[in-house]
Design an enzyme around this catalytic site. Structure first.
Site, short mmCIF file in Angstrom:
data_model
loop_
_atom_site.label_atom_id
_atom_site.label_comp_id
_atom_site.label_asym_id
_atom_site.label_seq_id
_atom_site.Cartn_x
_atom_site.Cartn_y
_atom_site.Cartn_z
NE ARG A 165 8.05 -2.52 -39.85
CZ ARG A 165 8.66 -3.17 -38.86
NH1 ARG A 165 9.12 -2.53 -37.80
NH2 ARG A 165 8.82 -4.48 -38.92
CE1 TYR A 170 -3.73 20.76 -39.33
CE2 TYR A 170 -3.46 18.70 -38.15
CZ TYR A 170 -3.82 19.38 -39.29
OH TYR A 170 -4.25 18.68 -40.37
CG ASP A 214 3.40 21.63 -35.81
OD1 ASP A 214 4.05 22.01 -36.82
OD2 ASP A 214 2.32 21.03 -35.88
CE LYS A 227 -0.58 20.59 -44.08
NZ LYS A 227 -0.67 20.67 -42.64
C1 LIG Z 1 -1.12 19.92 -41.59
C2 LIG Z 1 -0.56 20.11 -40.24
C3 LIG Z 1 -0.28 19.01 -39.41
C4 LIG Z 1 -0.62 17.60 -39.81
O1 LIG Z 1 0.14 17.19 -40.90
P1 LIG Z 1 -0.32 16.05 -41.97
O2 LIG Z 1 0.84 15.97 -42.89
O3 LIG Z 1 -1.59 16.51 -42.59
O4 LIG Z 1 -0.52 14.80 -41.17
C5 LIG Z 1 0.27 19.27 -38.18
N1 LIG Z 1 0.56 20.52 -37.78
C6 LIG Z 1 0.29 21.60 -38.55
C7 LIG Z 1 0.64 22.96 -38.05
C8 LIG Z 1 -0.25 21.43 -39.80
O5 LIG Z 1 -0.53 22.49 -40.56
#
Ligand SMILES: *Cc1c(COP(=O)(O)O)cnc(C)c1O
Length: 394
Positions: A53, A111, A184, A209
């Site tokens: 962890r 998001y 992000d 992604k």
């Molecule tokens: C998908 C996404 C998230 C969240 O990510 P998860 O892996 O689904 O928790 C946050 N920011 C953006 C821009 C995303 O496309």
């Protein structure tokens, strides 16, 4: 040793030569040679793994690779921790940075999950979210006069309109007012945009992604511009909130990243070509892609992105909601799926899916019309992607 004990006993690792590729360390804890070593590791005098962890070799190596990509060529020593998802990267960062009474300054077109996390979850703990148009630096300056704002949180290009904000200007303005700046960077990946070059303190990714790229893992990462920032704001929150990444998910991400440069090149080329194709199509009203000179933020995107403008685009059909739904139902080659950044082309109709619960006025305020379609352009041959959309719009 009794045969029953032999079944239980952990045997010495019989590894002789080093593995060529990173193994999955599927172990929850690590054994100490003796009590002194254990004490030194717990006191941070000696480095060593203790408990998965806190840290795990597979996860740490993957995080180090991402930190290396985000700082490549910048002369920085960034540090990263991986988390169980993109959302857990965001929530861990917020948990580490914010306390009751603090405020977060952000944009209205984040998001969706991030907006809800900030307002519905962190709102319960006395953290207030202030939304403004981060493209208007006068508004940003004004908002930051409130010294309760601890964090400026942004996303560029933003989902699904691909609107861009000026990372350098936002980071500088936040710092002038004593706030931290986080971004992000999921939509671009570090190959296309390196926010540390523009002065941010923290970068988060949903590695689910582009970094993984194959749609087979869910994970996230927080990268801090230096070790002190991570020590102060992130490591403890991650360890105690238990938002760590599993070694298997990290391993899938690590493998996926080996083709990131090839994939991003192809995503960018295909997205640019598809955007240009759509812009000329009579059924299409407008195309949102930062690589098009018609995009309002094209010049800004050129300054802060490189090697292309990413693989995400959206477009509006002249026929509105009805045309949008009809087009989606006629898609054959591409896949209707809510994720993005995979090798294959994924199509989404925001008004009937990701933004279904957002009131129409709010949606439209943020440029998300009923006829809008979002495409995560894959790396297939462009002719298959373009002809599928063409037949679907007929
Ligand atoms: C998908 C996404 C998230 C969240 O990510 P998860 O892996 O689904 O928790 C946050 N920011 C953006 C821009 C995303 O496309």
């Amino acid at each position: 040793m009794h045969i029953n004990s032999l079944t239980v006993k952990e045997l010495p690792d019989n590894r002789t030569t080093a593995p060529h590729v990173l193994p999955i360390y599927a172990t929850s804890s690590f054994a100490f040679d003796d009590i002194d070593q254990g004490i030194d590791i717990f006191r941070n005098i000696e480095s060593g793994h203790v408990y998965s962890r806190y840290a795990n070799p597979t996860v740490d190596t993957t995080a180090a690779k991402i930190a290396g990509l985000e700082t490549h060529g910048l002369g920085l020593q960034a540090h990263a921790v991986m988390t169980s998802s993109g959302m857990s990267a965001i929530s861990t960062l917020l948990l580490g940075v914010l306390k009751a009474g603090d405020k977060v300054l952000t944009q209205g077109n984040l998001y969706g999950g991030t907006t809800e996390l900030l307002t519905a979850v962190f709102g319960q703990f006395g953290v207030e979210t202030v939304m403004t148009d981060l493209r208007d630096l006068n508004k940003v300056e004004d908002a930051l006069r409130d010294e309760k704002i601890r964090l400026l949180y942004c996303e560029t290009p933003a989902n699904p309109t691909l609107a861009c904000v000026d990372i350098r200007a936002l980071a500088d303005t936040a710092h002038r007012h004593g706030a931290l700046c986080a971004i992000d960077n999921t939509f671009s990946s570090p190959l296309i945009q390196q926010p540390f070059a523009h002065g941010v303190d923290f970068i988060i990714h949903s590695t689910t992604k582009y970094l993984n790229g194959h749609g087979n893992s869910t994970a996230g990462v927080i990268v801090g511009a230096d070790k002190d920032l991570m020590r102060k704001y992130v490591w403890r929150a991650m360890k105690l909130a238990g938002t760590n990444c599993s070694p298997f998910e990290a391993w899938l991400t690590y493998n996926g990243m080996k083709t990131l440069a090839l994939r991003m090149k192809s995503h960018c080329a295909n997205a640019q070509a598809l955007a240009e194709f759509l812009e000329k199509h009579p059924a299409v009203g407008r195309v949102n892609y930062p690589g098009l000179t018609s995009h309002p933020d094209h010049e800004l995107a050129k300054r802060q992105m490189r090697g292309g403008f990413g693989g995400m685009l959206s477009f509006e059909l002249k026929g509105g909601l009805e045309a949008g739904i009809r087009c989606m139902n006629r898609i054959k080659f591409c896949t209707l799926a809510p994720t993005l950044g995979d090798v294959d082309t994924l199509i989404l109709h925001p008004a009937s899916s990701s933004h279904l619960n957002v009131p129409k006025e709010v949606r439209e305020q943020n440029g998300i019309t009923d006829g809008m379609i979002r495409v995560s352009v894959g790396i297939e041959d462009i002719s298959d992607i373009a002809s599928d959309l063409e037949q679907a719009m007929e």
